[in-house]
Write a protein that holds these residues in place. Structure first.
Motif, PDB file in Angstrom:
ATOM      1  N   VAL A  76      19.959  37.554  51.600  1.00 14.64           N
ATOM      2  CA  VAL A  76      20.202  36.474  52.821  1.00 14.64           C
ATOM      3  C   VAL A  76      18.530  36.043  53.062  1.00 14.64           C
ATOM      4  O   VAL A  76      17.607  36.698  52.783  1.00 14.64           O
ATOM      5  CB  VAL A  76      20.633  36.979  54.108  1.00 14.64           C
ATOM      6  CG1 VAL A  76      22.094  37.392  53.690  1.00 14.64           C
ATOM      7  CG2 VAL A  76      19.833  38.100  54.623  1.00 14.64           C
ATOM      8  N   ARG A  77      18.529  34.896  53.682  1.00 15.85           N
ATOM      9  CA  ARG A  77      16.997  34.360  53.838  1.00 15.85           C
ATOM     10  C   ARG A  77      16.392  35.058  55.299  1.00 15.85           C
ATOM     11  O   ARG A  77      15.072  35.069  55.028  1.00 15.85           O
ATOM     12  CB  ARG A  77      17.001  32.693  54.216  1.00 15.85           C
ATOM     13  CG  ARG A  77      17.495  32.222  53.229  1.00 15.85           C
ATOM     14  CD  ARG A  77      16.964  30.553  53.118  1.00 15.85           C
ATOM     15  NE  ARG A  77      17.591  29.954  54.210  1.00 15.85           N
ATOM     16  CZ  ARG A  77      18.798  29.232  54.046  1.00 15.85           C
ATOM     17  NH1 ARG A  77      19.311  29.145  53.149  1.00 15.85           N
ATOM     18  NH2 ARG A  77      19.437  28.456  55.279  1.00 15.85           N
ATOM     19  N   GLU A  78      17.093  35.686  56.059  1.00 17.34           N
ATOM     20  CA  GLU A  78      16.662  36.190  57.396  1.00 17.34           C
ATOM     21  C   GLU A  78      17.837  37.150  57.768  1.00 17.34           C
ATOM     22  O   GLU A  78      18.887  36.986  57.490  1.00 17.34           O
ATOM     23  CB  GLU A  78      16.169  35.070  58.167  1.00 17.34           C
ATOM     24  CG  GLU A  78      15.710  35.994  59.541  1.00 17.34           C
ATOM     25  CD  GLU A  78      15.203  34.839  60.488  1.00 17.34           C
ATOM     26  OE1 GLU A  78      14.792  35.227  61.583  1.00 17.34           O
ATOM     27  OE2 GLU A  78      15.471  33.576  60.450  1.00 17.34           O
ATOM     28  N   VAL A  79      17.362  38.370  58.284  1.00 10.29           N
ATOM     29  CA  VAL A  79      18.202  39.260  58.890  1.00 10.29           C
ATOM     30  C   VAL A  79      17.796  39.371  60.141  1.00 10.29           C
ATOM     31  O   VAL A  79      16.889  40.122  60.716  1.00 10.29           O
ATOM     32  CB  VAL A  79      17.877  40.773  58.445  1.00 10.29           C
ATOM     33  CG1 VAL A  79      19.030  41.447  59.172  1.00 10.29           C
ATOM     34  CG2 VAL A  79      18.369  40.615  56.808  1.00 10.29           C
ATOM     35  N   PRO A  80      18.781  38.539  61.026  1.00 14.33           N
ATOM     36  CA  PRO A  80      18.484  38.302  62.726  1.00 14.33           C
ATOM     37  C   PRO A  80      18.658  39.677  63.531  1.00 14.33           C
ATOM     38  O   PRO A  80      19.336  40.584  62.987  1.00 14.33           O
ATOM     39  CB  PRO A  80      19.302  37.272  63.130  1.00 14.33           C
ATOM     40  CG  PRO A  80      20.371  37.323  62.273  1.00 14.33           C
ATOM     41  CD  PRO A  80      19.872  37.643  60.877  1.00 14.33           C
ATOM     42  N   GLU A  81      17.958  39.973  64.508  1.00 17.74           N
ATOM     43  CA  GLU A  81      18.429  41.065  65.473  1.00 17.74           C
ATOM     44  C   GLU A  81      20.002  41.527  65.559  1.00 17.74           C
ATOM     45  O   GLU A  81      20.171  42.394  65.834  1.00 17.74           O
ATOM     46  CB  GLU A  81      17.724  40.919  66.729  1.00 17.74           C
ATOM     47  CG  GLU A  81      17.419  42.335  67.309  1.00 17.74           C
ATOM     48  CD  GLU A  81      16.816  43.280  66.721  1.00 17.74           C
ATOM     49  OE1 GLU A  81      17.127  44.574  67.025  1.00 17.74           O
ATOM     50  OE2 GLU A  81      15.802  42.956  65.877  1.00 17.74           O
ATOM     51  N   ALA A  82      20.642  40.249  65.753  1.00 16.10           N
ATOM     52  CA  ALA A  82      22.206  40.448  65.993  1.00 16.10           C
ATOM     53  C   ALA A  82      22.787  41.083  64.834  1.00 16.10           C
ATOM     54  O   ALA A  82      23.751  42.093  64.995  1.00 16.10           O
ATOM     55  CB  ALA A  82      22.595  38.955  66.217  1.00 16.10           C
ATOM     56  N   ALA A  83      22.323  40.743  63.625  1.00 19.54           N
ATOM     57  CA  ALA A  83      22.854  41.399  62.281  1.00 19.54           C
ATOM     58  C   ALA A  83      22.530  43.051  62.369  1.00 19.54           C
ATOM     59  O   ALA A  83      23.259  43.777  61.957  1.00 19.54           O
ATOM     60  CB  ALA A  83      22.498  40.643  61.196  1.00 19.54           C
ATOM     61  N   LYS A  84      21.372  43.206  62.746  1.00 24.07           N
ATOM     62  CA  LYS A  84      21.056  44.509  62.811  1.00 24.07           C
ATOM     63  C   LYS A  84      21.877  45.522  63.827  1.00 24.07           C
ATOM     64  O   LYS A  84      22.109  46.642  63.520  1.00 24.07           O
ATOM     65  CB  LYS A  84      19.295  44.704  63.148  1.00 24.07           C
ATOM     66  CG  LYS A  84      18.272  43.930  62.153  1.00 24.07           C
ATOM     67  CD  LYS A  84      17.169  43.992  62.486  1.00 24.07           C
ATOM     68  CE  LYS A  84      16.081  43.399  61.508  1.00 24.07           C
ATOM     69  NZ  LYS A  84      14.826  43.305  61.798  1.00 24.07           N
ATOM     70  N   LYS A  85      21.953  44.902  65.027  1.00 21.36           N
ATOM     71  CA  LYS A  85      22.882  45.337  65.978  1.00 21.36           C
ATOM     72  C   LYS A  85      24.222  45.601  65.546  1.00 21.36           C
ATOM     73  O   LYS A  85      24.665  46.756  65.842  1.00 21.36           O
ATOM     74  CB  LYS A  85      22.811  44.735  67.380  1.00 21.36           C
ATOM     75  CG  LYS A  85      21.468  44.551  68.247  1.00 21.36           C
ATOM     76  CD  LYS A  85      21.705  43.746  69.130  1.00 21.36           C
ATOM     77  CE  LYS A  85      20.373  43.633  70.073  1.00 21.36           C
ATOM     78  NZ  LYS A  85      20.344  42.761  71.261  1.00 21.36           N
ATOM     79  N   LEU A  86      24.947  44.717  64.818  1.00 24.99           N
ATOM     80  CA  LEU A  86      26.217  44.940  64.327  1.00 24.99           C
ATOM     81  C   LEU A  86      26.217  45.896  63.236  1.00 24.99           C
ATOM     82  O   LEU A  86      27.112  46.682  63.212  1.00 24.99           O
ATOM     83  CB  LEU A  86      26.836  43.537  63.754  1.00 24.99           C
ATOM     84  CG  LEU A  86      26.849  42.584  64.602  1.00 24.99           C
ATOM     85  CD1 LEU A  86      27.431  41.020  63.929  1.00 24.99           C
ATOM     86  CD2 LEU A  86      28.121  42.906  65.507  1.00 24.99           C
ATOM     87  N   ALA A  87      25.107  45.898  62.470  1.00 20.77           N
ATOM     88  CA  ALA A  87      25.124  46.810  61.339  1.00 20.77           C
ATOM     89  C   ALA A  87      25.065  48.447  61.703  1.00 20.77           C
ATOM     90  O   ALA A  87      25.709  49.385  61.295  1.00 20.77           O
ATOM     91  CB  ALA A  87      23.893  46.658  60.270  1.00 20.77           C
ATOM     92  N   GLU A  88      24.036  48.554  62.880  1.00 21.25           N
ATOM     93  CA  GLU A  88      23.787  49.735  63.487  1.00 21.25           C
ATOM     94  C   GLU A  88      25.174  50.420  63.970  1.00 21.25           C
ATOM     95  O   GLU A  88      25.464  51.457  63.792  1.00 21.25           O
ATOM     96  CB  GLU A  88      22.832  49.630  64.488  1.00 21.25           C
ATOM     97  CG  GLU A  88      22.585  51.012  65.085  1.00 21.25           C
ATOM     98  CD  GLU A  88      21.233  50.986  66.371  1.00 21.25           C
ATOM     99  OE1 GLU A  88      21.028  52.107  66.879  1.00 21.25           O
ATOM    100  OE2 GLU A  88      20.622  49.816  66.319  1.00 21.25           O
TER     101      GLU A  88
END
Length: 341
Positions: A76-88
């Motif tokens: 992906v071009r960018e991993v936003p904070e929302a994606a990191k929160k969901l992944a965590e």
């Protein structure tokens, strides 16, 4: 082509599957949701074989599976904070996140869209295969397009024998319906396909999450499918499925009144005793998780055991995981619902 059936715990099975994938072949692999039909996600020619094997329309995007979170940065071009929160919170697990794609993703994977769907499965066999292959894997459900999704290796063999190189048997799937899909490529985030991670759980992490209209209704004419499972009739047995929405008493009365040759019922545990037609049960009325695990197997049994022509299905409660069950069943029924009161 002869399709090998490999036992996942047999010596060398993972390596055999990985070698097939490295050489541009296709392998049916277990995940916690359903069995996937995997190819090297970075090889457009290999990915195109998935569409041919399944008879899948090329405008239906695929999900890319990874075995470590860090692999997402290459896709992906960018991993936003929302994606990191969901992944965590939910990775590894039955959640797919859509983000703007990197240049490494072939158009065959994304169906020409500017986004890619990424998932980090929890099934140890799926992750072992990804690790051994050394590449992310594009893997839609391992069934013929439109058929009920496979939750066992036998289901994959029934649909794919002679079409793909191998199926890796890792036992039955624990979730039973495809992953939840949420897009972060627009704001606010939007639920495109419900699954084992519920809308309420997503909102608990992100706050506002909208539900796409196509979760409960046909995709609007001319609108592109941003996620698998949005555009076409899916998950359907050969029988004509009709959902009956109403009380158990009215359901029983309607089914028994319409009993006849080729008529069958898809109902909850214990309800078959009151029905005057052959029936398949798909879990307890109050257990949405069990309904999810058993739905696709039940839909296959309607064809293989009952040879049904018309099936009257009990309507799931579209809340929590039940929303995923309802989403799959309404598509299996081609959105045909009768209100029986």
């Amino acid at each position: 082509m002869q399709t090998q059936l490999l036992q996942a715990d047999a010596p060398g099975a993972i390596q055999t599957a990985a070698a097939i994938l490295q050489n541009g072949g296709l392998v049916g692999i277990p995940t916690e949701t359903v069995y996937g039909l995997a190819a090297n996600a970075l090889d457009g020619a290999a990915v195109a074989k998935i569409f041919a094997a399944k008879g899948r329309p090329m405008d239906n995007p695929l999900i890319v599976h990874i075995s470590h979170f860090e692999q997402i940065y290459d896709l992906v071009r960018e991993v936003p904070e929302a994606a990191k929160k969901l992944a965590e919170q939910f990775w590894p697990g039955p959640l797919t996140i859509i983000l703007p794609k990197s240049a490494r993703i072939p158009d065959e994977v994304s169906a020409g869209l500017d986004t890619v769907a990424v998932r980090f499965p929890s099934h140890p066999v799926a992750r072992a295969v990804i690790d051994a292959a050394g590449v992310p894997l594009a893997a839609p459900s391992g069934n013929l397009s439109g058929h009920p999704s496979p939750t066992t290796a036998a289901h994959v063999m029934n649909d794919m024998d002679g079409r793909i190189e191998a199926v890796l048997d890792g036992g039955p799937c624990s979730v039973g319906v495809e992953s939840t899909v949420v897009t972060l490529a627009e704001q606010p985030p939007r639920l495109l396909r419900p699954g084992g991670i519920t809308l309420e759980q997503l909102r608990g992490v992100l706050g506002q999450v909208e539900m796409d209209d196509a979760v409960l209704h046909p995709l609007a004419d001319g609108k592109c499918a941003a996620s698998p499972g949005m555009k076409y009739k899916h998950y359907s047995p050969k029988a004509n499925v009709i959902i009956l929405d109403g009380s158990l008493e009215h359901y029983i009365d309607y089914v028994n009144t319409h009993a006849g040759d080729g008529v069958a019922a898809l109902c909850y545990d214990g309800e078959d005793k009151a029905l005057q037609v052959p029936s398949i049960c798909y879990g307890g009325e109050e257990d949405c998780g069990e309904q999810a695990r058993e739905l696709f197997d039940a839909l296959r049994e309607l064809d293989e055991q009952l040879h049904a022509k018309t099936v009257y299905a009990r309507c799931p409660e579209p809340e929590g995981v039940g929303l995923a069950v309802y989403n799959r069943l309404i598509r299996a029924a081609g959105f045909e619902v009768i209100d029986v009161g």
